[in-house]
Design a protein around this motif. Structure first.
Motif, PDB file in Angstrom:
ATOM      1  N   THR A 121       0.862  -1.176   0.000  1.00  0.00           N
ATOM      2  CA  THR A 121       0.000   0.000   0.000  1.00  0.00           C
ATOM      3  C   THR A 121       0.901   1.230   0.000  1.00  0.00           C
ATOM      4  O   THR A 121       1.836   1.307   0.803  1.00  0.00           O
ATOM      5  N   ILE A 122       0.608   2.165  -0.875  1.00  0.00           N
ATOM      6  CA  ILE A 122       1.431   3.368  -1.025  1.00  0.00           C
ATOM      7  C   ILE A 122       0.593   4.581  -0.660  1.00  0.00           C
ATOM      8  O   ILE A 122      -0.522   4.759  -1.170  1.00  0.00           O
ATOM      9  N   THR A 123       1.129   5.413   0.218  1.00  0.00           N
ATOM     10  CA  THR A 123       0.515   6.692   0.545  1.00  0.00           C
ATOM     11  C   THR A 123       1.626   7.729   0.511  1.00  0.00           C
ATOM     12  O   THR A 123       2.607   7.594   1.234  1.00  0.00           O
ATOM     13  N   ASN A 124       1.467   8.725  -0.334  1.00  0.00           N
ATOM     14  CA  ASN A 124       2.502   9.734  -0.489  1.00  0.00           C
ATOM     15  C   ASN A 124       1.870  11.122  -0.375  1.00  0.00           C
ATOM     16  O   ASN A 124       1.062  11.508  -1.200  1.00  0.00           O
ATOM     17  N   HIS A 125       2.259  11.843   0.672  1.00  0.00           N
ATOM     18  CA  HIS A 125       1.807  13.220   0.864  1.00  0.00           C
ATOM     19  C   HIS A 125       3.020  14.125   0.717  1.00  0.00           C
ATOM     20  O   HIS A 125       4.093  13.813   1.225  1.00  0.00           O
ATOM     21  N   TRP A 126       2.867  15.227   0.019  1.00  0.00           N
ATOM     22  CA  TRP A 126       3.955  16.176  -0.147  1.00  0.00           C
ATOM     23  C   TRP A 126       3.419  17.578   0.081  1.00  0.00           C
ATOM     24  O   TRP A 126       2.221  17.791   0.167  1.00  0.00           O
ATOM     25  N   ASP A 127       4.320  18.520   0.179  1.00  0.00           N
ATOM     26  CA  ASP A 127       3.930  19.911   0.414  1.00  0.00           C
ATOM     27  C   ASP A 127       3.431  20.524  -0.886  1.00  0.00           C
ATOM     28  O   ASP A 127       4.162  21.213  -1.586  1.00  0.00           O
ATOM     29  N   SER A 128       2.179  20.287  -1.205  1.00  0.00           N
ATOM     30  CA  SER A 128       1.616  20.818  -2.442  1.00  0.00           C
ATOM     31  C   SER A 128       0.904  22.149  -2.215  1.00  0.00           C
ATOM     32  O   SER A 128       0.668  22.883  -3.164  1.00  0.00           O
TER      33      SER A 128
END
Length: 166
Positions: A121-128
């Motif tokens: 499972t992949i969860t990727n949060h970035w400073d958007s």
């Protein structure tokens, strides 16, 4: 199937839109197992520009991508909304812009790979969510004269030799 359209809604509102609809299907034998993933995906992008009185303009834009499949990867929907305001002043020489990208902090990636004994499972949060304030000043009046050609001493000598041979 893709559609792209610039639509003038009114004399002060311009809307540029892009819509894409596609179907991916991955089927076959892989590492001794049966691979069979399929999904129809919808993507949309819009940019709306509003020209306001007193040299102001606004921009509202956003995109959305529904769930998708790419090989073994099954991705979740994703989107974002951005906003900007601009003011032109000093006889149209100066511009001040404020932009805020991903106002609601919606843009992040989620996906999964589940095949045979693989379970990821992949969860990727970035400073958007980013705000930018930009000041631009145009020093010219837009009447830029073409550059003059300056001949080098080699060109002058070649021209002198040519004239002497005639």
């Amino acid at each position: 199937m893709s559609i792209s359209a610039g639509i003038p809604i009114t004399k002060w509102w311009m809307s540029n839109n892009y819509i894409n609809l596609f179907y991916n299907h991955y089927k076959g034998q892989y590492l001794g197992g049966e691979l069979n993933y399929a999904k129809t995906t919808f993507m949309a992008n819009t940019t709306n520009t509003f020209t306001l009185p007193k040299s102001y303009s606004l921009e509202l834009s956003g995109f959305y991508r529904s769930g998708f499949v790419s090989g073994f990867l099954v991705g979740a929907p994703m989107g974002q909304i951005s906003f900007g305001v601009q003011k032109t002043f000093m006889s149209q020489h100066a511009t001040l812009k404020l932009n805020v990208n991903d106002i609601f902090n919606l843009q992040h990636f989620e996906g999964a790979v589940k095949y045979q004994n693989i379970d990821v499972t992949i969860t990727n949060h970035w400073d958007s969510r980013v705000a930018n304030l930009t000041f631009t000043y145009n020093f010219s009046k837009g009447n830029v004269k073409p550059a003059r050609h300056h001949s080098s001493s080699i060109e002058e000598e070649q021209n002198r030799i040519k004239k002497g041979n005639n």
